[in-house]
Design an enzyme around this catalytic site. Structure first.
Site, PDB file in Angstrom:
ATOM      1  N   HIS A 180       0.828  -1.223   0.020  1.00 17.31           N
ATOM      2  CA  HIS A 180      -0.065  -0.097   0.150  1.00 17.31           C
ATOM      3  C   HIS A 180       0.914   1.231  -0.054  1.00 17.31           C
ATOM      4  O   HIS A 180       1.895   1.169   0.582  1.00 17.31           O
ATOM      5  CB  HIS A 180      -0.876   0.139   1.304  1.00 17.31           C
ATOM      6  CG  HIS A 180      -1.986  -0.697   1.139  1.00 17.31           C
ATOM      7  ND1 HIS A 180      -2.644  -1.311   2.165  1.00 17.31           N
ATOM      8  CD2 HIS A 180      -3.016  -0.817   0.462  1.00 17.31           C
ATOM      9  CE1 HIS A 180      -3.697  -2.205   2.041  1.00 17.31           C
ATOM     10  NE2 HIS A 180      -4.215  -1.880   0.992  1.00 17.31           N
ATOM     11  N   CYS A 274      -2.141   2.872   8.827  1.00 21.44           N
ATOM     12  CA  CYS A 274      -3.421   1.854   8.598  1.00 21.44           C
ATOM     13  C   CYS A 274      -4.491   1.890   9.414  1.00 21.44           C
ATOM     14  O   CYS A 274      -5.627   1.729   8.982  1.00 21.44           O
ATOM     15  CB  CYS A 274      -2.774   0.375   8.496  1.00 21.44           C
ATOM     16  SG  CYS A 274      -1.480   0.199   7.541  1.00 21.44           S
TER      17      CYS A 274
END
Ligand code: ARG
Length: 281
Positions: A180, A274
């Site tokens: 990511h 996150c």
């Protein structure tokens, strides 16, 4: 006679300004590692849900202490990765672009987060393309940096450019451990970032170098504890406590790094950022 220029020359590049943030988080009550969708995850190894909750509570309290407005979404049983709220969508100007997850294990999270956005009066846009929200989209000033290569599809970049009417810079991720964008880039403030060059294609590296000539270059060691997966209010930057060199570099630049230990959530392949979705009204 003036000494102003001399004083300017020895002062830090800028006086850092903290801006109060509004974020969404999800308590990891159902956290575990029961499948493997990134190299950090080892379902054969044990996890400790209560430790994950205790570590997460420290992050939550840190944000409250910084004066952030922290909203919570109810965790759903059977969705162990829901704690990684950054993936739940992308929110700018009160418009919440929903997530559409790559792997079936996480797909039910998309509608769960969209329901929360609707219930909290956001203008929800159901995505037409695969994307994992703020895990792959990062706003820096007026520009959106957008990751692709492992999760979000590049056509989602075109979709957000249209929705938000902003410039979107596509960056290709090449290392599966940094799957990511928010594992490879830390947004420091409206004008600068920290990043791990080796996580990007040659083209991506060139683009980042051109856009952010003054960026902090992270060490491989700090990136390997997800040190870049951090969250800043422009002055205070909450980082992984193990990212020691990053901490030093931030201090040198006049930021205030605050270390937290999310070792249990690292077993799922996530860190500070996150667990944090910024809500921009
Ligand atoms: N286990 C999760 C996954 O692989 C971790 C997500 C981390 N989130 C993030 N924003 N980087 O999807």
């Amino acid at each position: 006679m003036s000494t102003t220029s001399i004083v300017d020359a020895v002062e830090p590049a800028a006086t850092r300004v903290a801006t109060k943030r509004t974020v969404l988080m999800c308590r990891p009550e159902h956290f575990t590692v029961s499948y493997r969708i990134n190299p950090w995850m080892h379902p054969e190894e044990p996890t400790d849900t209560s430790l994950a909750v205790r570590q997460w509570e420290v992050l939550y309290q840190t944000y409250l202490d910084l004066g952030f407005d922290v909203h919570l979404i109810d965790p759903v049983e059977g969705l162990p990765d829901m704690v990684y709220a950054a993936n739940g969508g992308f929110v700018i100007d009160n418009i919440a672009y929903g997530a559409s997850f790559t792997y079936p294990q996480r797909q039910p999270e998309g509608p769960a987060y969209m329901d929360w956005f609707r219930a909290n009066d956001f203008d929800v846009r159901v995505p037409a393309n695969i994307n994992e929200g703020e895990g792959d989209f990062l706003l820096v000033g007026g520009v959106i940096l957008a990751g692709t290569g492992f999760r979000s599809a590049s056509n989602s970049h075109e979709e957000i450019a249209e929705i938000y009417g902003r410039e979107v810079v596509t960056l290709e991720l090449v290392n599966p451990s940094f799957y990511h964008l928010d594992t490879a880039i830390s947004v420091l403030d409206d004008t600068n970032i920290a990043y791990l060059p080796s996580a990007f294609s040659a083209e991506g590296r060139a683009r980042l170098d051109e856009l952010f000539p003054d960026a902090i270059i992270a060490t491989e060691d700090d990136a390997a504890v997800l040190g870049l997966n951090s969250y800043s209010d422009g002055y205070n930057i909450v980082i992984a406590s193990r990212a020691k060199d990053f901490e030093r570099q931030l201090r040198e630049r006049g930021y205030n790094p605050i270390g937290v230990d999310l070792s249990e959530l690292l077993l799922g392949g996530g860190g500070v950022k996150c667990c944090t979705l910024e809500l921009r009204r």
